[in-house]
Structures are given as structure tokens and as C-alpha cells.
Design a protein around this motif. Structure first.
Motif, short mmCIF file in Angstrom:
data_model
loop_
_atom_site.label_atom_id
_atom_site.label_comp_id
_atom_site.label_asym_id
_atom_site.label_seq_id
_atom_site.Cartn_x
_atom_site.Cartn_y
_atom_site.Cartn_z
N ASP A 218 0.81 -1.22 0.00
CA ASP A 218 0.00 0.00 0.00
C ASP A 218 0.84 1.26 0.00
O ASP A 218 0.47 2.27 0.61
CB ASP A 218 -0.92 0.00 1.22
CG ASP A 218 -1.82 -1.23 1.25
OD1 ASP A 218 -2.44 -1.50 0.21
OD2 ASP A 218 -1.88 -1.89 2.30
N ASP A 219 1.99 1.22 -0.65
CA ASP A 219 2.88 2.39 -0.69
C ASP A 219 3.17 2.91 0.70
O ASP A 219 3.11 4.11 0.98
CB ASP A 219 2.28 3.50 -1.57
CG ASP A 219 2.22 3.10 -3.03
OD1 ASP A 219 3.12 2.37 -3.47
OD2 ASP A 219 1.26 3.51 -3.71
N LEU A 220 3.47 2.00 1.60
CA LEU A 220 3.80 2.39 2.98
C LEU A 220 5.15 3.12 3.02
O LEU A 220 5.99 2.93 2.14
CB LEU A 220 3.87 1.14 3.87
CG LEU A 220 2.57 0.35 4.03
CD1 LEU A 220 2.84 -0.94 4.79
CD2 LEU A 220 1.52 1.18 4.74
N PRO A 221 5.37 3.94 4.05
CA PRO A 221 6.68 4.59 4.19
C PRO A 221 7.78 3.54 4.31
O PRO A 221 7.56 2.44 4.81
CB PRO A 221 6.54 5.40 5.49
CG PRO A 221 5.08 5.56 5.69
CD PRO A 221 4.42 4.34 5.12
N VAL A 222 8.96 3.89 3.83
CA VAL A 222 10.07 2.93 3.91
C VAL A 222 10.38 2.66 5.38
O VAL A 222 10.29 3.55 6.22
CB VAL A 222 11.32 3.45 3.17
CG1 VAL A 222 11.04 3.60 1.69
CG2 VAL A 222 11.80 4.76 3.77
N PRO A 223 10.73 1.43 5.72
CA PRO A 223 11.03 1.10 7.12
C PRO A 223 12.38 1.64 7.55
O PRO A 223 13.28 1.84 6.72
CB PRO A 223 11.00 -0.42 7.13
CG PRO A 223 11.39 -0.81 5.75
CD PRO A 223 10.81 0.25 4.85
N ASP A 224 12.53 1.84 8.83
CA ASP A 224 13.79 2.30 9.42
C ASP A 224 14.71 1.08 9.58
O ASP A 224 14.47 0.23 10.44
CB ASP A 224 13.51 2.96 10.76
CG ASP A 224 14.76 3.57 11.39
OD1 ASP A 224 15.86 3.10 11.09
OD2 ASP A 224 14.61 4.50 12.21
N LEU A 225 15.75 1.01 8.78
CA LEU A 225 16.65 -0.15 8.78
C LEU A 225 17.90 0.08 9.61
O LEU A 225 18.96 -0.50 9.34
CB LEU A 225 17.03 -0.51 7.34
CG LEU A 225 15.88 -0.92 6.41
CD1 LEU A 225 16.42 -1.23 5.02
CD2 LEU A 225 15.13 -2.11 6.98
N THR A 226 17.80 0.91 10.64
CA THR A 226 18.95 1.22 11.49
C THR A 226 19.69 -0.03 11.93
O THR A 226 20.93 -0.09 11.91
CB THR A 226 18.49 2.02 12.72
OG1 THR A 226 18.10 3.33 12.31
CG2 THR A 226 19.61 2.14 13.76
N HIS A 227 18.95 -1.06 12.36
CA HIS A 227 19.58 -2.25 12.95
C HIS A 227 19.75 -3.39 11.96
O HIS A 227 20.18 -4.48 12.35
CB HIS A 227 18.75 -2.73 14.14
CG HIS A 227 18.63 -1.72 15.23
ND1 HIS A 227 19.70 -1.32 16.00
CD2 HIS A 227 17.56 -1.00 15.66
CE1 HIS A 227 19.29 -0.40 16.87
NE2 HIS A 227 18.00 -0.19 16.69
N ALA A 228 19.43 -3.18 10.71
CA ALA A 228 19.48 -4.26 9.72
C ALA A 228 20.91 -4.51 9.24
O ALA A 228 21.62 -3.57 8.87
CB ALA A 228 18.58 -3.94 8.54
N GLU A 229 21.31 -5.78 9.24
CA GLU A 229 22.63 -6.16 8.73
C GLU A 229 22.79 -5.76 7.26
O GLU A 229 23.87 -5.34 6.84
CB GLU A 229 22.79 -7.68 8.83
CG GLU A 229 22.93 -8.21 10.23
CD GLU A 229 24.37 -8.24 10.68
OE1 GLU A 229 25.27 -8.43 9.85
OE2 GLU A 229 24.59 -8.05 11.88
N LEU A 230 21.72 -5.90 6.49
CA LEU A 230 21.80 -5.74 5.04
C LEU A 230 21.51 -4.33 4.56
O LEU A 230 21.46 -4.08 3.35
CB LEU A 230 20.82 -6.71 4.37
CG LEU A 230 21.12 -8.20 4.53
CD1 LEU A 230 19.94 -9.04 4.03
CD2 LEU A 230 22.40 -8.58 3.80
N ARG A 231 21.28 -3.39 5.46
CA ARG A 231 20.96 -2.02 5.06
C ARG A 231 21.90 -1.56 3.94
O ARG A 231 23.11 -1.74 4.01
CB ARG A 231 21.06 -1.09 6.27
CG ARG A 231 20.89 0.39 5.95
CD ARG A 231 20.71 1.21 7.22
NE ARG A 231 21.67 0.88 8.26
CZ ARG A 231 22.88 1.40 8.37
NH1 ARG A 231 23.31 2.27 7.46
NH2 ARG A 231 23.68 1.05 9.35
N SER A 232 21.30 -0.95 2.91
CA SER A 232 22.10 -0.54 1.76
C SER A 232 23.06 0.59 2.13
O SER A 232 22.95 1.19 3.20
CB SER A 232 21.20 -0.12 0.60
OG SER A 232 20.43 1.01 0.94
N VAL A 233 23.98 0.87 1.24
CA VAL A 233 25.09 1.77 1.53
C VAL A 233 24.91 3.09 0.79
O VAL A 233 24.46 3.12 -0.36
CB VAL A 233 26.43 1.12 1.12
CG1 VAL A 233 27.61 1.97 1.58
CG2 VAL A 233 26.53 -0.29 1.70
N SER A 234 25.28 4.18 1.45
CA SER A 234 25.23 5.50 0.83
C SER A 234 26.03 5.52 -0.47
O SER A 234 27.17 5.02 -0.52
CB SER A 234 25.81 6.54 1.80
OG SER A 234 26.24 7.70 1.11
#
Length: 483
Positions: A218-234
Motif C-alpha cells: 500500500d505504498d507504505l513509508p520505507v522502514p527504518d533499517l537502522t539495525h538491519a545487517e543488510l541495510r544498503s550503503v550511501s
């Protein structure tokens, strides 16, 4: 010298690194809400495990994960080789969403073999600054040998925000050395430092790989991946790594009470994934070192407090027992010059002005006090006064440590420790004020291309103030209140 352009710093600090809406392609992700319904899935979940990303959305957590979910208590938890694939297994990691909910990460199981015990390899207590450096080198050498890394560095943050490599271990084929080189504060902006503080490590598996987006129903806001191992890189950081010739990296934080003190950074020149058990093993060693370091710094602070307390107790007794006040004040000023390793001191009250050595111009003194009042600060120090307070036209003072608004029983007291200019060299990893302009609209400014040693001659700086200068100033404030 400015260590980077203001535009570069502004761009870096505004990146919402935790809200990228994407992950590294090494694994796949499912995001659950409070009711354990899937709100987001990475589009590669079929490649990593099974199914199509959209087939998970709005549904309960898959049955294969429900038993694991019952063991989740709100903190990161890791399960080795829990899911079966065609030819191998997947590890499963549960991590919290800051606003509630869960991130489930599925990553291919790595088989590193037995991780050796580090029992008795490292000291439990640090007793001196020399032991701090020895422990740093011992730790990163061990990590380099264990992981077969191209390079491992101990990257320490200075009071200016810049970083310096204080220990290095590298493969014999690694090009060049970063030991004792500095890097500007913008290389690791504050927003990234805060994320390092919230995780035991940060792994980047392949700096050349494209990020994988998350999708929602439902086009939800992107989740906060602060603690995610796989969080993408700047994208800026990916450019930075590529410019350094780094393909994969892992960083472990060294933390103070509420600030990032240093990073232990591991670099590979090829894509690399470390076994979770090895990552955790190294993390435990880093934490042990971090604890020993914090305990040593705490003991240092206690010693400073006790030494200054005893010295002031001596001066207070002298003040009561001596008739020659002039010699008393001179003895006290001489001690303050030694304690702050400075070229001049000034203590000013409404009743008298006490000074020794290098003197400060009244207009410079007024501008410094005005700066502290505007900032709402009581203590401040600088090793480049003309740079930090450009409204000062000309002064003989290069460095200052100042304490104001000391509410002594009968009067206010201001204290200044003053230093001459001290010509010295600073070695940088590449010229710090030369980030490259880029035509890519997604990355308008990228990091500098060269990291070869570049020597800056500093003429208007004083010697850098010691790490404990602020602690000394605040202790002095308490002591002056007792006069």
C-alpha cells in the motif's frame, strides 16, 4: 585549513542513511508490523529463498519462521543454517525496528570453520597510554590474521572531528600505508557515527553491487533499517570505497559514554562475506578492549581530579597561612601553566587580574567571551583561534582553553590558558579539501580520488590540546568555586 567543502558536509549530513528503502543483494528481507504481518519484502527474496516479493505482503509471517519468532525478545538474535535451500542453507537474523516491528534477514550460510579461542590473548586491564597503543596493534593484527583481510586499521577520532589511523595491519601485497594519516571529519559524518553506535558492526559485502529495493502493498513509508545487517550503503560511501580500491569492509565501533571514539575497519580488495560467528567473535574482543579502554580513561579522569584537588588544597592552605600574597599567586599561576602545558595564563575577577607568560589582547578576550555566551558554553578550547573565530582580526594567540562564568562565592572568575603558534606538519590521506565534483545527479559531490599522503604545513595553529583538557577545565571550575 577547512578539511572539506561546506557543500560536501551538508550533503553527507542530510543523507537519511537508515531510510534508504533498499538492502545489499547478499541476502533478502521481510519486514513485520506489530501483529507480525509482512509489510515490506525485498524484490530478490525469490532468488535468495523462494516465492515472489508481492506474495508475502499483507500476510502472516511464513510458517518456517514462526517457531524462530517465538524466541525473539526484542533484541537482535541470530539463527545459523535454519532454512534449507537447493544446495545450501540460510541464516536468519531478527532485528528490531526503532518504531516497533521486526526486520527478518535471510543470508546465505558461511562456513568459516572453527574460530580459535582468544582466551588470554589480550590483557583485561590497561595501565598506560603505551599499553593502549600496544593493545590496539595487538587487536587489529589478530583480526587481520583471522580474516585474511587486505588491511585492518584502528581509526581514532580527534577532538576536531577528524580521524587518524593510529594502528594498521595489512597483507604483504597491500599497496601503501595509512598509518598516522589523518582523514577529514566529513569522511564519516555525524549521521553515520550515530548509526555505528547503535550496532555491533557494519558490513559491506560488495561495493560494486547494486542495491535491492523493498516493496510494500500500500505504498507504505520505507522502514527504518537502522539495525538491519543488510541495510544498503550511501552512494557517497560507495564512491569513497571504490576510490580507495576497497571492495568489501567491516567496521566495529569503539564507543565512549555517548560518542564514537574510534572504528576498527577491515578492508578487502575483493567481495567478501565473513561468517556470523566470526563477526560476533571479533565483536566480543572489540567490546572487551572497549571496556578496558573506558576503564583506563575513567581512572585517568579520577587521577586528574585527585591531583588538581590536592594541588588546590595546598594553595588554599598557603593562602590562609602566608603573608606574601604575590608569591602565592605566582606559584599558583606557574602550576596552571604546567597543568595545561601552555605559554600563558590569565585569571580575571572583578577585583583583580592575575596573569603570567603570554598575554591576550583585551579585544580578543572580549570576543572569546562573547562567543561562549552566544553558544551557551562555560568551557571551550581551540588550537586555531583565527580559524574558529574569524571575527578576530589579529592576535598573538594561536590556541586558547577558556573557562568563564565561574560563580565563586563572592565574584565571577574567568580563566584563560594561552598558547603560541607552533609550526608543524599534519599528514593527510589525500588532500582533504578537494572532493570531486560529479555530473551524476544522485551523487553531485563524491569523495576525493587520491588517498596518497599529503602533507599540510600548519603555521597558525598551536600544539593540539590534550584529550583531557575539557575535564581539567570543568574540574578547575569546581575548584575556583571553593575560593
Amino acid at each position: 585549513m577547512a578539511t572539506s567543502t561546506s557543500g560536501f558536509i551538508k550533503q553527507c549530513e542530510q543523507e537519511a542513511l537508515h531510510l534508504t528503502g533498499a538492502i545489499q543483494p547478499h541476502g533478502a528481507v521481510l519486514v513485520l508490523d506489530h501483529e507480525h504481518q509482512v509489510t515490506h519484502a525485498s524484490v530478490n527474496i525469490g532468488e535468495i529463498w523462494r516465492g515472489d516479493a508481492k506474495s508475502y505482503l499483507g500476510k502472516a509471517v511464513p510458517p518456517q519462521l514462526r517457531g524462530l519468532l517465538q524466541q525473539y525478545s526484542g533484541e537482535r538474535i541470530y539463527f545459523a543454517a535454519e532454512l534449507v535451500r537447493k544446495d545450501d542453507f540460510l541464516d536468519v537474523v531478527f532485528s528490531p525496528l526503532p518504531a516497533g516491528g521486526i526486520v527478518i534477514e535471510l543470508v546465505p550460510t558461511q562456513r568459516e570453520g572453527r574460530v580459535p579461542s582468544a582466551m588470554n590473548r589480550f590483557p583485561e586491564v590497561i595501565k598506560s597510554d603505551d599499553e593502549v597503543r600496544h593493545y590496539q596493534q595487538l587487536l587489529i593484527t589478530y583480526i587481520a590474521e583471522l580474516t585474511k583481510a587486505t588491511r585492518v586499521m584502528y581509526y581514532e577520532f580527534l577532538a576536531t572531528g577528524d580521524g587518524e589511523v593510529t594502528a594498521e595491519a595489512k597483507h604483504e601485497q597491500a599497496q601503501g600505508s595509512f598509518f598516522q594519516l589523518r582523514f577529514p571529519a566529513s569522511d564519516i559524518p555525524q549521521i553515520a557515527r550515530r548509526l555505528y553506535l547503535r550496532n555491533p558492526w557494519r558490513a559491506i559485502y560488495d561495493a560494486h553491487a547494486d542495491a535491492v529495493p523493498l516493496v510494500s502493498a500500500d505504498d507504505l513509508p520505507v522502514p527504518d533499517l537502522t539495525h538491519a545487517e543488510l541495510r544498503s550503503v550511501s552512494p557517497v560511501h560507495l564512491h569513497y570505497l571504490c576510490n580507495m580500491g576497497v571492495r568489501a569492509s567491516v567496521s566495529w565501533p569503539i564507543a565512549g559514554k555517548d560518542e564514537l571514539l574510534a572504528l576498527i575497519s577491515l578492508h578487502h580488495d575483493e567481495p567478501r562475506v565473513l561468517d556470523y560467528g566470526m563477526l560476533r567473535h571479533i565483536s566480543e574482543l572489540v567490546k572487551a578492549y572497549n571496556f578496558a579502554l573506558r576503564d583506563f580513561r575513567s581512572q585517568q579522569r579520577i587521577q586528574i581530579h585527585e591531583r588538581m584537588q590536592n594541588q588546590f588544597k595546598y594553595f588554599h592552605q598557603q593562602l590562609l597561612n602566608r603573608d606574601d600574597r604575590e608569591l602565592y599567586w605566582q606559584e599558583m599561576l606557574d602550576w596552571l601553566m604546567r597543568e595545561f602545558a601552555c605559554d600563558g595564563v590569565l585569571i580575571e575577577t572583578p577585583q583583580q587580574t592575575l596573569k603570567a607568560g603570554l598575554e591576550i589582547e583585551p579585544e580578543t578576550q572580549e570576543l572569546i567571551i562573547e562567543h561562549l555566551e552566544n553558544q551557551g558554553e562555560q568551557a571551550w578550547f581551540s588550537d586555531n583561534l583565527l580559524k574558529d573565530l574569524p571575527q578576530i582580526d589579529l592576535t598573538a594567540i594561536a590556541g586558547v582553553a577558556v573557562l568563564t562564568n565561574v560563580l565563586a562565592p563572592d565574584h565571577e572568575v574567568a580563566f584563560f590558558a594561552l598558547r603560541h603558534a607552533h609550526m608543524h606538519e599534519v599528514m593527510w590521506g589525500g588532500r582533504p579539501d578537494k572532493p570531486d565534483e560529479n555530473q551524476d545527479p544522485d551523487v553531485p559531490i563524491s569523495p576525493r580520488r587520491s588517498f596518497e599522503k599529503w602533507v599540510e604545513m600548519r603555521y597558525s595553529n598551536s600544539k593540539p590540546w590534550e584529550q583531557n583538557t575539557l575535564i581539567k577545565l570543568m574540574k578547575l571550575r569546581l575548584l575556583l568555586n571553593e575560593i
